[in-house]
Design a protein around this motif. Structure first.
Motif, short mmCIF file in Angstrom:
data_model
loop_
_atom_site.label_atom_id
_atom_site.label_comp_id
_atom_site.label_asym_id
_atom_site.label_seq_id
_atom_site.Cartn_x
_atom_site.Cartn_y
_atom_site.Cartn_z
N UNK A 67 0.85 -4.61 -3.69
CA UNK A 67 1.82 -4.89 -2.63
C UNK A 67 2.44 -3.60 -2.07
N UNK A 94 5.20 -2.57 0.85
CA UNK A 94 4.64 -2.91 2.16
C UNK A 94 4.47 -4.41 2.37
N UNK A 95 4.05 -5.12 1.32
CA UNK A 95 3.79 -6.55 1.49
C UNK A 95 5.01 -7.38 1.10
N UNK A 96 6.14 -6.73 0.84
CA UNK A 96 7.33 -7.46 0.45
C UNK A 96 8.46 -7.19 1.41
N UNK A 97 9.50 -6.49 0.92
CA UNK A 97 10.70 -6.28 1.74
C UNK A 97 10.55 -5.09 2.69
N UNK A 98 9.42 -4.36 2.60
CA UNK A 98 9.12 -3.22 3.47
C UNK A 98 10.19 -2.14 3.40
N UNK A 99 10.68 -1.88 2.18
CA UNK A 99 11.66 -0.81 2.00
C UNK A 99 11.05 0.31 1.16
#
Lengths: 89, 200
Positions: free
Chosen positions: A16, A60-65
């Protein structure tokens, strides 16, 4: 497969995330005064330790932080996170 | 001249999903055209409270949570990012209400209803089914009703939401262009549940 602790979402699978390289590389105070060699050092040269390494990751595939953590490059063990939750960046 | 009509991303796979469904075990189906509005703002600013008041429920600030606000649903997507969901056709009204409560503060309200479609996965085997393509712990102890997460399902970026209810019901929000891939994967992954007598 590593399990990487996102400061927001908790531990997630490595797939992710995107890797962001060495953490704590500061932008030069006054880039115009740098020699070409120093500028190249800033742009291209990174530590490559055997052992603890502070690095940036993007969920990248989650909260993009973005966040930082320290990883042992030999064992892939996550040593600690030196990034608290930051909304910006 | 042909009549112009809208077709949801999974309309061409509706039959496939219906055939892959097993009543009372695992049911798959698309919920098309739900209203989705992306909201971004400073969670600590006064505008967050104003938006909460306009919605009728405070914005969920804990990662991976959602709140029900009247007939709208607000999902946590990031520390300064939420997704407001509702029935089809609510977008213009929701966008204008949220924009009004920003009162010019720095933030963003965007109608993204076309970005994703919703695949509903329901039934007692729903968690087991989703775990074929997603490593998250979906047990109700760690992923109870109202919990949401952005993650990968069958290598596709999705947002998962567990709905409130006695039997497991999940919403899988998938990008429109990935929806048919996911439907194909879902039909394949659901195949084993078709042989009902092996389940006992």
């Amino acid at each position: 497969m590593m399990s990487i602790p996102c400061p927001w979402c908790g531990p997630r699978d490595e797939i992710e995330f995107h890797y962001g390289g060495q953490a704590g590389v500061a932008y030069p105070q006054d880039p115009h005064t740098l020699t070409d060699e120093d500028w190249a050092q800033f742009l291209f040269f990174r530590d490559n330790p055997r052992g603890a390494f502070g690095e940036r990751w993007l969920h990248a595939a989650g909260c993009r932080r973005w966040f930082s953590l320290r990883r042992d490059t030999v064992t892939n063990r996550i040593l600690d996170r030196h990034d608290t939750r930051t909304v910006g960046q | 001249m042909a009549e112009i009509r809208g077709e949801s991303p999974l309309a061409p796979r509706a039959k496939l999903l219906a055939e892959a469904s097993v009543p009372d075990v695992l049911e798959l189906g698309e919920i098309p055209f739900l209203t989705q509005v992306a909201l971004r703002l400073d969670p600590e600013g006064a505008e967050a409270a104003r938006v909460g008041a306009a919605l009728g429920a405070p914005l969920p600030l804990a990662p991976g949570t959602s709140v029900v606000a009247g007939d709208l649903l607000v999902l946590w997507m990031g520390p300064d990012e939420w997704l407001v969901m509702g029935e089809q056709g609510r977008a213009p009204e929701v966008v204008s209400a949220l924009t009004r409560s920003l009162e010019g503060e720095h933030g963003a309200v965007v109608d993204v209803s076309g970005q994703r479609t919703t695949l509903e996965v329901a039934g007692p085997r729903a968690e087991e089914f989703l775990n074929k393509g997603c490593p998250l712990d979906l047990h109700p102890f760690s992923f109870g009703p109202g919990r949401c997460a952005q993650t990968l399902l069958a290598r596709t970026e999705v947002a998962l939401l567990r709905r409130h209810g006695t039997t497991p019901v999940f919403w899988v929000l998938v990008r429109s262009s990935f929806a048919r891939h996911l439907a194909g994967w879902a039909a394949d992954a659901a195949a084993e549940y078709g042989a009902r007598d092996t389940l006992a």
